[in-house]
Design an enzyme around this catalytic site. Structure first.
Site, short mmCIF file in Angstrom:
data_model
loop_
_atom_site.label_atom_id
_atom_site.label_comp_id
_atom_site.label_asym_id
_atom_site.label_seq_id
_atom_site.Cartn_x
_atom_site.Cartn_y
_atom_site.Cartn_z
N LYS A 182 -7.75 -50.43 22.81
CA LYS A 182 -7.78 -51.67 23.92
C LYS A 182 -7.87 -50.95 25.31
O LYS A 182 -6.79 -50.45 25.60
CB LYS A 182 -6.60 -52.48 23.64
CG LYS A 182 -6.71 -53.57 24.33
CD LYS A 182 -5.44 -54.25 24.85
CE LYS A 182 -4.89 -53.67 26.33
NZ LYS A 182 -5.92 -54.00 27.26
N PRO A 216 -4.74 -58.80 30.05
CA PRO A 216 -4.09 -57.46 29.97
C PRO A 216 -3.02 -57.03 28.81
O PRO A 216 -2.91 -55.97 28.38
CB PRO A 216 -3.50 -56.95 31.42
CG PRO A 216 -2.97 -58.31 31.66
CD PRO A 216 -4.13 -59.34 31.30
N GLY A 220 -3.16 -56.54 23.28
CA GLY A 220 -2.36 -55.05 23.41
C GLY A 220 -0.61 -55.25 22.68
O GLY A 220 -0.73 -54.59 21.79
N GLU A 258 2.27 -41.64 27.33
CA GLU A 258 2.11 -41.13 28.73
C GLU A 258 2.21 -41.85 29.70
O GLU A 258 1.55 -42.80 29.78
CB GLU A 258 0.29 -40.54 28.73
CG GLU A 258 0.17 -39.63 27.52
CD GLU A 258 0.66 -38.11 27.91
OE1 GLU A 258 1.43 -37.94 28.96
OE2 GLU A 258 0.59 -37.34 27.08
N CYS A 291 -1.81 -40.01 37.53
CA CYS A 291 -0.23 -39.90 37.18
C CYS A 291 0.53 -38.86 37.67
O CYS A 291 1.51 -38.65 37.84
CB CYS A 291 -0.21 -40.42 35.57
SG CYS A 291 -1.15 -39.26 34.70
N GLU A 390 6.62 -44.99 41.85
CA GLU A 390 5.25 -44.47 41.78
C GLU A 390 4.37 -45.59 42.52
O GLU A 390 4.59 -46.67 42.27
CB GLU A 390 4.84 -44.50 40.32
CG GLU A 390 3.49 -43.89 40.40
CD GLU A 390 2.98 -44.03 38.83
OE1 GLU A 390 3.05 -44.70 37.99
OE2 GLU A 390 2.52 -42.92 38.23
P1 NAD Z 1 -0.39 -50.76 32.64
O1 NAD Z 1 0.87 -50.19 32.20
O2 NAD Z 1 -0.26 -52.00 33.54
O3 NAD Z 1 -1.61 -50.98 31.73
C1 NAD Z 1 -1.89 -49.95 30.69
C2 NAD Z 1 -2.59 -50.60 29.61
O4 NAD Z 1 -1.63 -51.37 28.85
C3 NAD Z 1 -3.62 -51.47 30.12
O5 NAD Z 1 -4.62 -51.42 28.91
C4 NAD Z 1 -3.18 -52.80 29.80
O6 NAD Z 1 -3.93 -54.06 29.70
C5 NAD Z 1 -2.10 -52.53 28.61
N1 NAD Z 1 -0.86 -53.57 28.59
C6 NAD Z 1 -0.17 -54.09 29.85
N2 NAD Z 1 0.89 -54.81 29.19
C7 NAD Z 1 0.93 -54.47 27.91
C8 NAD Z 1 1.89 -54.93 26.70
N3 NAD Z 1 3.19 -55.49 27.07
N4 NAD Z 1 1.72 -54.37 25.61
C9 NAD Z 1 0.59 -53.71 25.41
N5 NAD Z 1 -0.42 -53.21 26.22
C10 NAD Z 1 -0.29 -53.70 27.29
O7 NAD Z 1 -1.01 -49.64 33.67
P2 NAD Z 1 -2.31 -49.41 34.60
O8 NAD Z 1 -1.76 -50.19 35.84
O9 NAD Z 1 -3.41 -49.80 33.88
O10 NAD Z 1 -2.26 -47.86 34.86
C11 NAD Z 1 -1.51 -47.24 35.80
C12 NAD Z 1 -0.47 -46.55 35.20
O11 NAD Z 1 -0.80 -45.55 34.25
C13 NAD Z 1 0.26 -45.92 36.23
O12 NAD Z 1 1.80 -46.02 36.09
C14 NAD Z 1 -0.02 -44.16 35.84
O13 NAD Z 1 1.15 -43.31 36.34
C15 NAD Z 1 -0.11 -44.34 34.58
N6 NAD Z 1 -0.98 -43.47 33.86
C16 NAD Z 1 -0.18 -42.24 33.28
C17 NAD Z 1 -0.86 -41.21 32.83
C18 NAD Z 1 -0.13 -40.13 31.88
O14 NAD Z 1 -1.06 -39.42 31.12
N7 NAD Z 1 0.92 -39.96 31.93
C19 NAD Z 1 -2.38 -41.09 32.90
C20 NAD Z 1 -3.03 -42.09 33.62
C21 NAD Z 1 -1.94 -43.16 34.17
#
Ligand code: NAD
Length: 486
Positions: A182, A216, A220, A258, A291, A390
């Site tokens: 997803k 979003p 999920g 992650e 990240c 962050e």
């Molecule tokens: P997010 O947590 O808002 O969303 C990530 C994913 O989760 C999306 O596909 C979203 O639709 C889904 N999602 C949202 N709520 C959910 C729920 N309750 N249950 C299941 N799925 C859900 O993150 P974002 O804004 O898309 O990305 C930015 C974040 O990602 C930053 O915090 C960044 O640090 C992190 N990130 C971490 C890494 C790593 O490897 N550690 C790499 C890239 C990004």
């Protein structure tokens, strides 16, 4: 550019049952650049059913030679379509060509990483004979075997979407799992293009499922809660990671997380400052939407004036926006919502007493695109919101320290522990400091951890588990001990 607008469910490229579509918006032009099918819970249910059946009813998990054949085909389809892939990923992420090009992390490099997983299918020791052991009167010969964990739900963010999608599904598939991916609503094509590629291979129906949605959360949450899913592999924010961990508890599902970071870059007093401070420009890389970017710069207090002067020079050289982006490292933020979030943090930094050295607003030379100026705060203390949370934008927090141990303490005073950096004229000293940073990766004197064979992940609230490397493959395996009476 011909983006794939359809989901990939049970071996078929398909539209959502509802026939609804959602817009994909360019972060550069703010225009609608295309559409993607908008899946709902009904579509997700079909994908989970397909993944479960494919795992349970085919020999995918145990037929290593066949998996190698199919995943080699998948790699070849992606490699042969690389120009098209680059243009799609560039269009939806807004990353400049400098990041989407051959040397960047958005396309070519992660596709190149596939070979490391393919080699593991061939070379991994799936069964180890542990020899004989006696328990009371019973003597047993023990086999320690590795098996695919089952159906893996992959949930991914928008910042480096193809890199993260591949870093999850390729090791999971190589390990013998089936997957349901997803993607984030902002970057569906970096996922649907994988479905399109899989369609051109012998991968059995149901082994890969790609389910994009404009919502979003709903599908999920469904994926995390479904008892037919054995594991969730998630990359995203720490707050979503917490929700996923909590939801997964109901079915005692393995979670691999992650999450976010607030990494510190420690410049020791014997470093070459003109070289070391170039690394501070990394906050502009993809507009800070990474990240592991080192967003806290820790500098010796008695060298602050010199640091400010060098940073002013360096940050003023950052070129961004416009059409010719081949050499750019900075683009826009992914959406207007993300831009607002970053600008709100900047206001908070000012309100809490940090001094704005440069930037802090939206650029005057661009009339469209979700850009924020490269921004540097000085006189930041580690307890400020901008030093603890962050931001995920091009914002650097410069924090002064008094002694080396003070610097290490500041680096570690964070809920996060994803990455870090150390600069020193004395490599041994730098490595000693690196060993004291509580983080999953640390770069010393400009080294870079990013490679297919090096595990990546976080300590503390930056995550659980490791992506890439042998560790990133073994995340998707279960361990079984078979004891044979002798
Ligand atoms: P997010 O947590 O808002 O969303 C990530 C994913 O989760 C999306 O596909 C979203 O639709 C889904 N999602 C949202 N709520 C959910 C729920 N309750 N249950 C299941 N799925 C859900 O993150 P974002 O804004 O898309 O990305 C930015 C974040 O990602 C930053 O915090 C960044 O640090 C992190 N990130 C971490 C890494 C790593 O490897 N550690 C790499 C890239 C990004």
């Amino acid at each position: 550019m011909t983006p794939e607008s359809r989901a990939f469910i049970n071996g078929k490229l398909t539209n959502a049952k509802s026939d609804k579509m959602f817009d994909n918006i360019s972060p550069v032009s703010e225009d609608v650049i295309g559409q993607t099918t908008d899946c709902s819970t009904e579509d997700m249910d079909m994908a989970i059913t397909a993944a479960r059946q494919a795992f349970d009813k085919t020999d995918w998990a145990v037929n290593h030679a066949f998996r190698l054949h199919c995943l080699t085909q998948l790699r070849d389809v992606l490699v042969n379509d690389i120009e098209n892939i680059r243009s799609q990923v560039q269009a939806e992420t807004g990353s400049p060509a400098g990041i989407c090009g051959q040397q960047g992390p958005q396309c070519d490099v992660p596709i190149g990483f596939i070979d490391t997983s393919l080699a593991l299918i061939k070379n991994y020791k799936w069964s180890i004979n542990q020899g004989l052991a006696r328990f009371g009167e019973v003597e047993s010969e023990r086999l320690i075997e590795k098996e695919a964990i089952g159906v893996v739900g992959c949930i991914t963010p928008w910042n480096v979407p193809l890199q993260i999608n591949l870093a999850k599904i390729i090791p999971a598939l190589s390990a013998g799992c089936s997957v349901v991916l997803k993607p984030a609503p902002d970057t569906p094509w970096a996922a649907t293009l994988i479905g399109n590629a899989a369609h051109h291979t012998d991968i059995p129906a149901g082994i890969i499922n790609i389910v994009p949605s404009s919502d979003p959360q709903t599908i999920g949450v469904q994926l995390v809660n479904d008892p037919r899913v054995d594991m969730i592999s998630f990359t995203g924010s720490t707050s979503t990671g917490r929700a996923i961990m909590s939801d997964a508890a109901a079915t005692v599902k393995k979670v691999f997380l992650e999450l976010g970071g607030k990494s510190a870059n420690i410049i020791l007093d014997d470093a070459d400052f003109s070289q070391a401070l170039l690394s501070a420009l990394a906050v502009c890389f993809h507009a800070g939407q990474g990240c592991a970017i080192q967003t806290r710069l820790l500098i010796p207090r008695n060298r602050q004036n010199e640091v400010e002067e060098i940073l002013m020079n360096y940050f003023n050289m950052i070129d961004y926006g416009g059409d010719n982006t081949d050499t750019h490292i900075m683009g826009p933020l992914i959406s207007s919502a993300q831009r607002k979030k970053v600008l709100d943090y900047i206001e908070k930094g000012k309100a809490e007493g940090a001094r704005l050295l440069l930037g802090g607003g939206t650029p005057s030379h661009l009339d469209k695109g979700f850009y924020v100026e490269p921004t540097v705060f000085v006189d930041v203390t580690n307890d400020m919101t901008i030093a603890q949370e962050e931001i995920f934008g091009p914002v650097l927090c410069v924090i002064a320290y008094d002694t080396e141990s003070d610097a290490i303490q500041i680096a570690n005073e964070s809920i996060f522990g994803l990455s870090g950096g150390v600069w020193s004229g004395d490599e041994e000293r730098a490595i000693k400091v690196a060993r004291q940073i509580r983080a999953g990766t640390v770069n010393v004197n400009g080294g870079n951890f990013y490679a297919a064979d090096a595990p990546f992940g976080g300590y503390k609230q930056s995550g659980i588990g490791r992506e890439m490397g042998l560790e990133g493959f073994e995340e998707y395996l279960e361990t079984k001990t078979i004891a044979i009476g002798r």
